[in-house]
Scaffold this motif. Structure first.
Motif, PDB file in Angstrom:
ATOM      1  N   GLU A   1       0.827  -1.206   0.000  1.00 38.58           N
ATOM      2  CA  GLU A   1       0.000   0.000   0.000  1.00 38.58           C
ATOM      3  C   GLU A   1       0.861   1.255   0.000  1.00 38.58           C
ATOM      4  OE1 GLU A   1      -2.329  -3.350   0.781  1.00 38.58           O
ATOM      5  OE2 GLU A   1      -0.582  -2.671   1.930  1.00 38.58           O
ATOM      6  N   ALA A   2       2.000   1.230   0.737  1.00 39.83           N
ATOM      7  CA  ALA A   2       2.910   2.379   0.736  1.00 39.83           C
ATOM      8  C   ALA A   2       3.552   2.584  -0.632  1.00 39.83           C
ATOM      9  CB  ALA A   2       3.985   2.192   1.805  1.00 39.83           C
ATOM     10  N   ILE A   3       3.808   1.482  -1.332  1.00 41.92           N
ATOM     11  CA  ILE A   3       4.391   1.582  -2.674  1.00 41.92           C
ATOM     12  C   ILE A   3       3.431   2.279  -3.622  1.00 41.92           C
ATOM     13  CG2 ILE A   3       5.162   0.237  -4.663  1.00 41.92           C
ATOM     14  CD1 ILE A   3       6.216  -1.863  -2.701  1.00 41.92           C
ATOM     15  N   PHE A   4       2.148   1.878  -3.595  1.00 41.04           N
ATOM     16  CA  PHE A   4       1.176   2.484  -4.506  1.00 41.04           C
ATOM     17  C   PHE A   4       0.888   3.935  -4.112  1.00 41.04           C
ATOM     18  CE2 PHE A   4      -0.210  -2.005  -5.435  1.00 41.04           C
ATOM     19  CZ  PHE A   4       0.276  -1.991  -6.730  1.00 41.04           C
ATOM     20  N   ALA A   5       0.968   4.245  -2.821  1.00 44.42           N
ATOM     21  CA  ALA A   5       0.800   5.635  -2.411  1.00 44.42           C
ATOM     22  C   ALA A   5       1.940   6.502  -2.930  1.00 44.42           C
ATOM     23  CB  ALA A   5       0.720   5.721  -0.886  1.00 44.42           C
ATOM     24  N   THR A   6       3.150   5.943  -2.920  1.00 44.50           N
ATOM     25  CA  THR A   6       4.300   6.681  -3.462  1.00 44.50           C
ATOM     26  C   THR A   6       4.201   6.824  -4.969  1.00 44.50           C
ATOM     27  OG1 THR A   6       5.650   5.746  -1.663  1.00 44.50           O
ATOM     28  CG2 THR A   6       6.816   6.765  -3.506  1.00 44.50           C
ATOM     29  N   ILE A   7       3.667   5.802  -5.635  1.00 42.09           N
ATOM     30  CA  ILE A   7       3.487   5.868  -7.085  1.00 42.09           C
ATOM     31  C   ILE A   7       2.542   7.007  -7.454  1.00 42.09           C
ATOM     32  CG2 ILE A   7       2.462   4.661  -9.050  1.00 42.09           C
ATOM     33  CD1 ILE A   7       3.576   2.062  -7.888  1.00 42.09           C
ATOM     34  N   GLU A   8       1.460   7.174  -6.672  1.00 41.53           N
ATOM     35  CA  GLU A   8       0.526   8.265  -6.948  1.00 41.53           C
ATOM     36  C   GLU A   8       1.207   9.623  -6.829  1.00 41.53           C
ATOM     37  OE1 GLU A   8      -3.329   8.104  -5.055  1.00 41.53           O
ATOM     38  OE2 GLU A   8      -3.054   5.973  -4.632  1.00 41.53           O
ATOM     39  N   GLU A   9       2.159   9.740  -5.910  1.00 41.17           N
ATOM     40  CA  GLU A   9       2.840  11.018  -5.691  1.00 41.17           C
ATOM     41  C   GLU A   9       3.962  11.254  -6.697  1.00 41.17           C
ATOM     42  OE1 GLU A   9       5.383  13.270  -2.131  1.00 41.17           O
ATOM     43  OE2 GLU A   9       4.343  11.369  -1.759  1.00 41.17           O
ATOM     44  N   VAL A  10       4.767  10.218  -6.968  1.00 39.10           N
ATOM     45  CA  VAL A  10       5.955  10.377  -7.817  1.00 39.10           C
ATOM     46  C   VAL A  10       5.607  10.305  -9.301  1.00 39.10           C
ATOM     47  CG1 VAL A  10       8.213   9.364  -8.392  1.00 39.10           C
ATOM     48  CG2 VAL A  10       7.452   9.481  -6.003  1.00 39.10           C
ATOM     49  N   LYS A  11       4.601   9.469  -9.649  1.00 37.21           N
ATOM     50  CA  LYS A  11       4.228   9.217 -11.045  1.00 37.21           C
ATOM     51  C   LYS A  11       5.428   8.747 -11.858  1.00 37.21           C
ATOM     52  CE  LYS A  11       0.360  12.476 -11.143  1.00 37.21           C
ATOM     53  NZ  LYS A  11       0.370  12.650  -9.669  1.00 37.21           N
ATOM     54  N   PRO A  12       5.977   7.574 -11.524  1.00 39.02           N
ATOM     55  CA  PRO A  12       7.197   7.097 -12.204  1.00 39.02           C
ATOM     56  C   PRO A  12       6.896   6.594 -13.612  1.00 39.02           C
ATOM     57  CG  PRO A  12       6.414   5.417 -10.706  1.00 39.02           C
ATOM     58  CD  PRO A  12       5.508   6.622 -10.513  1.00 39.02           C
ATOM     59  N   GLU A  13       7.945   6.527 -14.411  1.00 42.98           N
ATOM     60  CA  GLU A  13       7.881   5.929 -15.749  1.00 42.98           C
ATOM     61  C   GLU A  13       8.486   4.536 -15.771  1.00 42.98           C
ATOM     62  OE1 GLU A  13       8.266   9.661 -18.723  1.00 42.98           O
ATOM     63  OE2 GLU A  13       9.991   9.354 -17.406  1.00 42.98           O
ATOM     64  N   LEU A  14       9.115   4.134 -14.665  1.00 44.11           N
ATOM     65  CA  LEU A  14       9.668   2.797 -14.507  1.00 44.11           C
ATOM     66  C   LEU A  14       9.676   2.467 -13.026  1.00 44.11           C
ATOM     67  CD1 LEU A  14      11.146   0.235 -15.511  1.00 44.11           C
ATOM     68  CD2 LEU A  14      13.292   1.522 -15.352  1.00 44.11           C
ATOM     69  N   LEU A  15       9.197   1.260 -12.691  1.00 41.47           N
ATOM     70  CA  LEU A  15       9.133   0.826 -11.293  1.00 41.47           C
ATOM     71  C   LEU A  15      10.026  -0.385 -11.094  1.00 41.47           C
ATOM     72  CD1 LEU A  15       7.876   0.871  -8.432  1.00 41.47           C
ATOM     73  CD2 LEU A  15       6.011  -0.557  -9.332  1.00 41.47           C
ATOM     74  N   ILE A  16      10.894  -0.320 -10.078  1.00 41.53           N
ATOM     75  CA  ILE A  16      11.783  -1.423  -9.708  1.00 41.53           C
ATOM     76  C   ILE A  16      11.384  -1.893  -8.316  1.00 41.53           C
ATOM     77  CG2 ILE A  16      14.159  -2.183  -9.420  1.00 41.53           C
ATOM     78  CD1 ILE A  16      13.601  -1.221 -12.215  1.00 41.53           C
ATOM     79  N   VAL A  17      11.211  -3.201  -8.127  1.00 42.96           N
ATOM     80  CA  VAL A  17      10.869  -3.786  -6.826  1.00 42.96           C
ATOM     81  C   VAL A  17      11.923  -4.818  -6.471  1.00 42.96           C
ATOM     82  CG1 VAL A  17       9.159  -5.039  -5.478  1.00 42.96           C
ATOM     83  CG2 VAL A  17       8.413  -3.404  -7.221  1.00 42.96           C
ATOM     84  N   ASP A  18      12.654  -4.604  -5.399  1.00 45.48           N
ATOM     85  CA  ASP A  18      13.734  -5.481  -4.961  1.00 45.48           C
ATOM     86  C   ASP A  18      13.535  -5.813  -3.476  1.00 45.48           C
ATOM     87  OD1 ASP A  18      16.084  -6.858  -4.592  1.00 45.48           O
ATOM     88  OD2 ASP A  18      17.395  -5.101  -4.748  1.00 45.48           O
ATOM     89  N   SER A  19      13.012  -6.972  -3.142  1.00 45.48           N
ATOM     90  CA  SER A  19      12.592  -8.054  -4.015  1.00 45.48           C
ATOM     91  C   SER A  19      11.119  -8.375  -3.710  1.00 45.48           C
ATOM     92  CB  SER A  19      13.441  -9.294  -3.779  1.00 45.48           C
ATOM     93  OG  SER A  19      13.232  -9.764  -2.463  1.00 45.48           O
ATOM     94  N   ILE A  20      10.494  -9.183  -4.543  1.00 39.42           N
ATOM     95  CA  ILE A  20       9.075  -9.472  -4.399  1.00 39.42           C
ATOM     96  C   ILE A  20       8.798 -10.270  -3.126  1.00 39.42           C
ATOM     97  CG2 ILE A  20       9.257 -11.581  -5.779  1.00 39.42           C
ATOM     98  CD1 ILE A  20       6.299  -9.065  -5.683  1.00 39.42           C
ATOM     99  N   GLN A  21       9.787 -11.037  -2.650  1.00 40.56           N
ATOM    100  CA  GLN A  21       9.582 -11.845  -1.444  1.00 40.56           C
ATOM    101  C   GLN A  21       9.561 -11.023  -0.157  1.00 40.56           C
ATOM    102  OE1 GLN A  21      11.522 -12.981  -3.951  1.00 40.56           O
ATOM    103  NE2 GLN A  21      10.341 -14.788  -4.498  1.00 40.56           N
ATOM    104  N   THR A  22       9.986  -9.769  -0.215  1.00 41.58           N
ATOM    105  CA  THR A  22       9.976  -8.915   0.972  1.00 41.58           C
ATOM    106  C   THR A  22       8.751  -8.022   1.036  1.00 41.58           C
ATOM    107  OG1 THR A  22      11.227  -7.170  -0.159  1.00 41.58           O
ATOM    108  CG2 THR A  22      12.490  -8.874   0.973  1.00 41.58           C
ATOM    109  N   ILE A  23       7.955  -7.978  -0.029  1.00 38.30           N
ATOM    110  CA  ILE A  23       6.789  -7.100  -0.086  1.00 38.30           C
ATOM    111  C   ILE A  23       5.576  -7.823   0.490  1.00 38.30           C
ATOM    112  CG2 ILE A  23       5.370  -5.651  -1.563  1.00 38.30           C
ATOM    113  CD1 ILE A  23       8.304  -4.839  -1.369  1.00 38.30           C
ATOM    114  N   ALA A  24       4.777  -7.101   1.267  1.00 34.76           N
ATOM    115  CA  ALA A  24       3.577  -7.680   1.883  1.00 34.76           C
ATOM    116  C   ALA A  24       2.433  -6.681   1.779  1.00 34.76           C
ATOM    117  CB  ALA A  24       3.848  -8.037   3.342  1.00 34.76           C
ATOM    118  N   THR A  25       1.222  -7.208   1.747  1.00 34.14           N
ATOM    119  CA  THR A  25       0.023  -6.384   1.705  1.00 34.14           C
ATOM    120  C   THR A  25      -0.847  -6.686   2.914  1.00 34.14           C
ATOM    121  OG1 THR A  25      -1.996  -5.912   0.466  1.00 34.14           O
ATOM    122  CG2 THR A  25      -1.078  -8.107   0.211  1.00 34.14           C
ATOM    123  N   ASP A  26      -1.567  -5.671   3.391  1.00 34.42           N
ATOM    124  CA  ASP A  26      -2.455  -5.853   4.534  1.00 34.42           C
ATOM    125  C   ASP A  26      -3.662  -6.711   4.190  1.00 34.42           C
ATOM    126  OD1 ASP A  26      -0.739  -4.220   5.946  1.00 34.42           O
ATOM    127  OD2 ASP A  26      -1.904  -2.397   5.550  1.00 34.42           O
TER     128      ASP A  26
END
Length: 464
Positions: free
Chosen positions: A162-187
């Motif tokens: 949820e914090a990642i998508f909130a940052t995406i709304e603010e930054v409006k990136p053209e490329l997203l990097i996630v390092d790593s998928i095993q460390t990401i969790a959702t509520d």
């Protein structure tokens, strides 16, 4: 408020079931079903909300069917990553709206490869999400590999989806990097990060975001002890491209392979050299993989190999010695062990060489691992050279697949192999007889020898 749902997912293939099953009907494995909870779609809603702010095409209308002839045909534009090897493996660059999964052993250089690629993209707004390292650690690595002040990616050191998508709304990136998928969790999922349910839900949310917004997403995945990507098998089905970053940590070379690619070929390979300042692209691997210091030594043969569409020459090293113990050893580094056993059986049955009481060791120089069947002839030549302790003449190379009856079978891209050997100054090359007639008739500086049997090739190489 929507109630949590309970589902059972096969940890081997990702098959979903509403109840627990002892045997998976999809892959046939036993006791692989794990219970997961899928809660309210907070991750999905966050992905849709972030995609809405970045949507580049008007896709808010309900989906409707289309006839195949009505679908517009156009080449997908690609993003140039500033890395020729990376672009080649992806099929020409990164496709907008695609999701790429990069896997590899711990410490092999996955994060270094992605970070140094990001630092070259000064014209793009990049959001780099790190769930494993702090911003200070990323800054230290960027300085080590040579940080350009014009490249200023946005860093987010958080593990909340949820914090990642909130940052995406603010930054409006053209490329997203996630390092790593095993460390990401959702509520939305009541389980720990890295679990099957968390990895699946986070990957699906990132997929919805990428397809809805047109922003490409690159995620890094862990490797388990079996050498496969950690998490459910469905993770590889979700993404568009699966890349494998591999190599021996005792050697300097790294290989980037494409295991799955919806937008390009899966036969391409990129080669890098690990240095203290990062990963260097190897544009001409033949010159680095060959060593002139072996001249006059037995057990070394030069093979003209093809990986993807790239030809290169490399050393095949063999050592044959008397078995010190009752059972002879068979060891292969960078070559298929079962293929080696088959070639030894061909040498004993068809050529009369008794190697049953000999230790046989095969090594592909440089720490590379290739799957080209045309290396069979060089493996047999190196074994024979070591067995009789006679070096192969300088300037000879070879390419050919060996069959069970001792015949040298035809190979693909013979013209490219010959051209690469000629470019590097080799004087003679052995290829299957069938391929000689298909080669263009033109003046060459290299002598081409066509053979039908393995013993013909050995007589040519050791005629003196």
């Amino acid at each position: 408020m929507a109630k949590d749902k309970t589902a059972f997912v096969c940890s081997s293939c990702g098959y979903d079931s509403g109840k627990w099953l002892g045997k998976c009907p999809s892959c046939g494995q036993w006791n692989t079903f794990k219970e997961i909870r899928v809660a309210a779609e907070s991750g999905t809603q966050a992905a849709r909300r972030a995609a809405t702010t970045l949507r580049t095409e008007p896709s808010a209308t309900p989906a409707r069917y289309l006839h195949l002839r009505d679908v517009p045909l156009h080449d997908a534009p690609r993003l140039d990553l500033g890395d020729a090897e990376f672009n080649r493996v992806l099929g020409g660059g990164l496709v907008p709206g695609s999701i790429v999964l990069l896997g590899g052993d711990p410490g092999i250089g996955k994060s270094t490869l992605i970070l140094q690629t990001v630092l070259r993209l000064s014209s793009l707004r990049v959001l780099y999400v790190s769930g494993e390292e702090s911003a200070h650690q990323l800054k230290m690595r960027a300085e080590r590999i040579g940080h350009d002040t014009e490249c200023n990616p946005v860093l987010l050191c958080d593990t909340s989806l949820e914090a990642i998508f909130a940052t995406i709304e603010e930054v409006k990136p053209e490329l997203l990097i996630v390092d790593s998928i095993q460390t990401i969790a959702t509520d939305a999922v009541d389980s720990s990060p890295g679990s099957i349910s968390q990895v699946k839900e986070c990957a699906q949310s990132l997929l919805r975001f990428a397809k809805s917004s047109g922003v490409p997403v690159v995620i890094i995945g862990h490797i388990n002890k079996e050498g496969t990507l950690a998490g459910p098998k469905v993770l590889e089905h979700i993404v568009d491209t699966v890349l494998q970053f591999e190599g021996d940590r005792q050697h300097m070379y790294r290989l980037l392979r494409s295991v799955k690619n919806r937008f390009g070929s899966t036969s391409e390979m990129g080669i890098y050299e690990m240095l203290g300042s990062g990963l260097r692209q190897v544009s001409n691997p033949s010159e680095l993989l060959l060593n002139d210091e072996h001249e006059g030594l037995s057990g070394i043969a030069i093979s003209a190999a093809i990986e993807g569409v790239r030809p290169f020459l490399m050393e095949t090293q063999a050592l044959v010695s008397t078995a010190a113990y009752g059972t002879p050893q068979r060891s292969a580094t960078g070559f298929d062990q079962r293929r080696l056993n088959m070639l030894l059986a061909v040498m004993e049955k068809r050529m009369g060489f008794k190697l049953i009481q000999k230790d046989v060791f095969i090594n592909i120089a440089g720490g590379l691992r290739l799957s080209d069947m045309a290396m069979d002839l060089s493996v047999i030549a190196a074994i024979f050279s070591s067995h009789v302790d006679m070096p192969i003449a300088h300037g000879w190379c070879m390419a050919g697949e060996v069959g069970l009856s001792g015949e040298v079978r035809s190979i693909g891209r013979a013209e490219q192999r010959v051209a690469e050997a000629e470019k590097l100054g080799f004087t003679d090359i052995i290829v299957p007889k069938y391929n000689v007639g298909a080669l263009p008739q033109k003046q060459r500086k290299i002598h081409i020898h066509g053979v039908r049997k393995v013993d013909e090739a050995l007589r040519l190489m050791f005629k003196n």
